[in-house]
Design a protein around this motif. Structure first.
Motif, PDB file in Angstrom:
ATOM      1  N   THR A  72       0.930  -1.023   0.222  1.00  0.00           N
ATOM      2  CA  THR A  72       0.326  -0.040  -0.210  1.00  0.00           C
ATOM      3  C   THR A  72       0.601   1.572  -0.034  1.00  0.00           C
ATOM      4  O   THR A  72       0.628   2.532  -0.671  1.00  0.00           O
ATOM      5  N   LEU A  73       1.577   1.422   0.718  1.00  0.00           N
ATOM      6  CA  LEU A  73       2.473   2.530   0.232  1.00  0.00           C
ATOM      7  C   LEU A  73       3.502   2.497  -0.564  1.00  0.00           C
ATOM      8  O   LEU A  73       3.601   3.915  -0.898  1.00  0.00           O
ATOM      9  N   GLN A  74       3.876   1.094  -0.935  1.00  0.00           N
ATOM     10  CA  GLN A  74       4.615   1.601  -2.871  1.00  0.00           C
ATOM     11  C   GLN A  74       3.522   2.172  -3.569  1.00  0.00           C
ATOM     12  O   GLN A  74       4.176   3.144  -4.360  1.00  0.00           O
ATOM     13  N   ALA A  75       2.154   2.046  -3.241  1.00  0.00           N
ATOM     14  CA  ALA A  75       0.889   2.414  -4.220  1.00  0.00           C
ATOM     15  C   ALA A  75       1.280   3.467  -4.305  1.00  0.00           C
ATOM     16  O   ALA A  75       1.265   4.292  -5.046  1.00  0.00           O
ATOM     17  N   VAL A  76       0.525   4.242  -3.447  1.00  0.00           N
ATOM     18  CA  VAL A  76       0.737   5.099  -2.395  1.00  0.00           C
ATOM     19  C   VAL A  76       2.496   6.501  -3.385  1.00  0.00           C
ATOM     20  O   VAL A  76       2.046   7.242  -3.651  1.00  0.00           O
ATOM     21  N   GLU A  77       2.964   5.874  -2.426  1.00  0.00           N
ATOM     22  CA  GLU A  77       3.879   6.369  -3.037  1.00  0.00           C
ATOM     23  C   GLU A  77       4.491   6.762  -4.632  1.00  0.00           C
ATOM     24  O   GLU A  77       4.771   7.537  -5.375  1.00  0.00           O
ATOM     25  N   GLY A  78       3.838   5.951  -5.246  1.00  0.00           N
ATOM     26  CA  GLY A  78       3.835   6.513  -6.851  1.00  0.00           C
ATOM     27  C   GLY A  78       2.572   6.156  -7.067  1.00  0.00           C
ATOM     28  O   GLY A  78       2.774   7.119  -8.135  1.00  0.00           O
ATOM     29  N   GLN A 104      -9.186   1.606   1.893  1.00  0.00           N
ATOM     30  CA  GLN A 104      -8.020   1.374   2.310  1.00  0.00           C
ATOM     31  C   GLN A 104      -7.296   2.271   2.033  1.00  0.00           C
ATOM     32  O   GLN A 104      -6.389   3.282   1.768  1.00  0.00           O
ATOM     33  N   ILE A 105      -8.582   3.277   0.453  1.00  0.00           N
ATOM     34  CA  ILE A 105      -7.972   4.374   0.615  1.00  0.00           C
ATOM     35  C   ILE A 105      -7.895   5.717   1.000  1.00  0.00           C
ATOM     36  O   ILE A 105      -7.138   6.775   1.325  1.00  0.00           O
ATOM     37  N   ALA A 106      -9.368   5.328   1.688  1.00  0.00           N
ATOM     38  CA  ALA A 106      -9.125   6.265   2.564  1.00  0.00           C
ATOM     39  C   ALA A 106      -9.036   6.870   3.705  1.00  0.00           C
ATOM     40  O   ALA A 106      -8.258   8.128   4.018  1.00  0.00           O
ATOM     41  N   ARG A 137      -7.192  17.258  -6.337  1.00  0.00           N
ATOM     42  CA  ARG A 137      -6.522  16.313  -6.070  1.00  0.00           C
ATOM     43  C   ARG A 137      -6.200  15.381  -5.557  1.00  0.00           C
ATOM     44  O   ARG A 137      -5.980  13.610  -5.666  1.00  0.00           O
ATOM     45  N   ASP A 138      -7.424  14.908  -4.110  1.00  0.00           N
ATOM     46  CA  ASP A 138      -7.941  13.866  -3.683  1.00  0.00           C
ATOM     47  C   ASP A 138      -9.083  12.562  -5.033  1.00  0.00           C
ATOM     48  O   ASP A 138      -8.010  11.491  -4.768  1.00  0.00           O
ATOM     49  N   ALA A 139      -8.995  12.726  -5.851  1.00  0.00           N
ATOM     50  CA  ALA A 139     -10.389  12.595  -6.978  1.00  0.00           C
ATOM     51  C   ALA A 139      -9.042  11.491  -7.371  1.00  0.00           C
ATOM     52  O   ALA A 139      -9.158  10.376  -7.993  1.00  0.00           O
ATOM     53  N   ARG A 140      -7.929  12.755  -8.095  1.00  0.00           N
ATOM     54  CA  ARG A 140      -6.514  12.358  -9.108  1.00  0.00           C
ATOM     55  C   ARG A 140      -6.055  10.549  -8.236  1.00  0.00           C
ATOM     56  O   ARG A 140      -5.452   9.739  -8.363  1.00  0.00           O
ATOM     57  N   LEU A 141      -5.542  11.197  -6.165  1.00  0.00           N
ATOM     58  CA  LEU A 141      -5.243  10.066  -6.210  1.00  0.00           C
ATOM     59  C   LEU A 141      -6.013   8.973  -5.721  1.00  0.00           C
ATOM     60  O   LEU A 141      -5.350   7.755  -6.003  1.00  0.00           O
ATOM     61  N   ALA A 142      -7.369   9.191  -5.126  1.00  0.00           N
ATOM     62  CA  ALA A 142      -8.481   7.674  -5.681  1.00  0.00           C
ATOM     63  C   ALA A 142      -8.287   7.218  -6.992  1.00  0.00           C
ATOM     64  O   ALA A 142      -8.297   6.329  -6.326  1.00  0.00           O
ATOM     65  N   HIS A 143      -8.518   8.341  -8.011  1.00  0.00           N
ATOM     66  CA  HIS A 143      -8.642   7.383  -9.155  1.00  0.00           C
ATOM     67  C   HIS A 143      -7.423   6.637  -9.196  1.00  0.00           C
ATOM     68  O   HIS A 143      -7.943   5.386  -9.921  1.00  0.00           O
ATOM     69  N   GLN A 144      -5.821   6.704  -9.085  1.00  0.00           N
ATOM     70  CA  GLN A 144      -5.004   5.957  -9.176  1.00  0.00           C
ATOM     71  C   GLN A 144      -4.522   5.102  -8.517  1.00  0.00           C
ATOM     72  O   GLN A 144      -4.489   3.562  -8.598  1.00  0.00           O
ATOM     73  N   LEU A 145      -5.451   4.913  -7.176  1.00  0.00           N
ATOM     74  CA  LEU A 145      -5.167   4.149  -5.826  1.00  0.00           C
ATOM     75  C   LEU A 145      -6.089   3.113  -6.243  1.00  0.00           C
ATOM     76  O   LEU A 145      -6.066   1.556  -6.368  1.00  0.00           O
TER      77      LEU A 145
END
Length: 253
Positions: free
Chosen positions: A104-110, A203-205, A186-194
């Motif tokens: 999860t951390l790696q996905a967030v960083e990516g 897990q995204i929240a 920004r939050d929508a784009r991050l949610a979309h990536q994850l």
């Protein structure tokens, strides 16, 4: 510490307690909870612990930092009732959870790297009066349709993310339409990536909550470093716990 005790030497609750900075009541509570094996009693009714109990207490206290109190207690109870395979399963589950947290951390960083590399003004984002459905008259932001088009998702998906707490658009006071400001985008784009990475909204929240509390993507770097450090500490603590658990299993044999 304390491994040179002879197996037949009798120990009082205070002997175990002092070695680990515990109260005697805590030691008795651990026995009653099954974390320590049941102790023999002296003719006067006092508990008589042995090196085996000392090993159980060492193992439990070593397991707690890596697995948490509840799981560590369950591991010790399983061992003490002879269900060693059950104990190993619990250990495996903790390791699997740690691996999942690392991924999860790696996905967030990516996702953050991708967001930073593709950062650009969103179509329809305005700070004044702009004609057309893409803009909000008199207030900065964008409506749900243009944002959904930008992300390549349906407006229903954005509404679903809103119910899950991933985005928090305000409502235009005149029209009642959802208005997404810069932080919402920004939050929508991050949610979309994850979500593209296969992570469910539950897990995204917490990740997006971290972004909000940090004040954006930039300050989140420190939080990610702390997160990475805590995962490493958990992994190392699991190694220590495994060593003490193995020593206790040998003592039981």
């Amino acid at each position: 510490m304390g491994r040179n005790l002879q197996s037949g030497k009798r120990l009082r609750p205070i002997d175990l307690a002092r070695r680990h900075g515990l109260s005697t009541q805590a030691v008795r509570n651990y026995e009653e909870a099954g974390i320590l094996p049941a102790a023999d009693r002296t003719p006067h009714g006092y508990r008589a612990y042995t090196a085996l109990h000392a090993g159980a207490l060492r193992a439990f206290l070593a397991l707690v930092p890596g697995h948490g109190h509840q799981v560590a207690a369950s591991i010790m109870r399983a061992v003490n009732r002879g269900a060693v395979d059950e104990a190993f399963r619990l250990v495996d589950e903790s390791h699997a959870q740690l691996l999942d947290d690392r991924r999860t951390l790696q996905a967030v960083e990516g996702a953050l790297r991708e967001l930073e590399s593709t950062a650009a003004p969103e179509p329809g984002a305005v700070s004044g009066v702009v004609s057309g459905a893409a803009a909000v008259s008199g207030a900065g932001g964008t409506f749900i349709g243009p944002l959904a088009g930008r992300l390549g998702v349906r407006p229903a998906t954005l509404r679903k993310w809103e119910r899950a707490g991933l985005v928090r658009p305000r409502r235009d006071p005149r029209t009642g339409y959802r208005v997404y400001d810069e932080a919402d985008v920004r939050d929508a784009r991050l949610a979309h990536q994850l979500r593209r990475g296969g992570y469910p909204p539950a897990q995204i929240a917490p990740v997006i909550a971290r972004v909000r509390s940090a004040g954006g993507l930039g300050p989140l770097e420190a939080a990610l470093g702390d997160w990475r450090g805590r995962l490493s500490a958990r992994g190392r603590a699991m190694l220590t716990g495994a060593s003490e658990l193995e020593a206790y299993l040998r003592e039981r044999e």
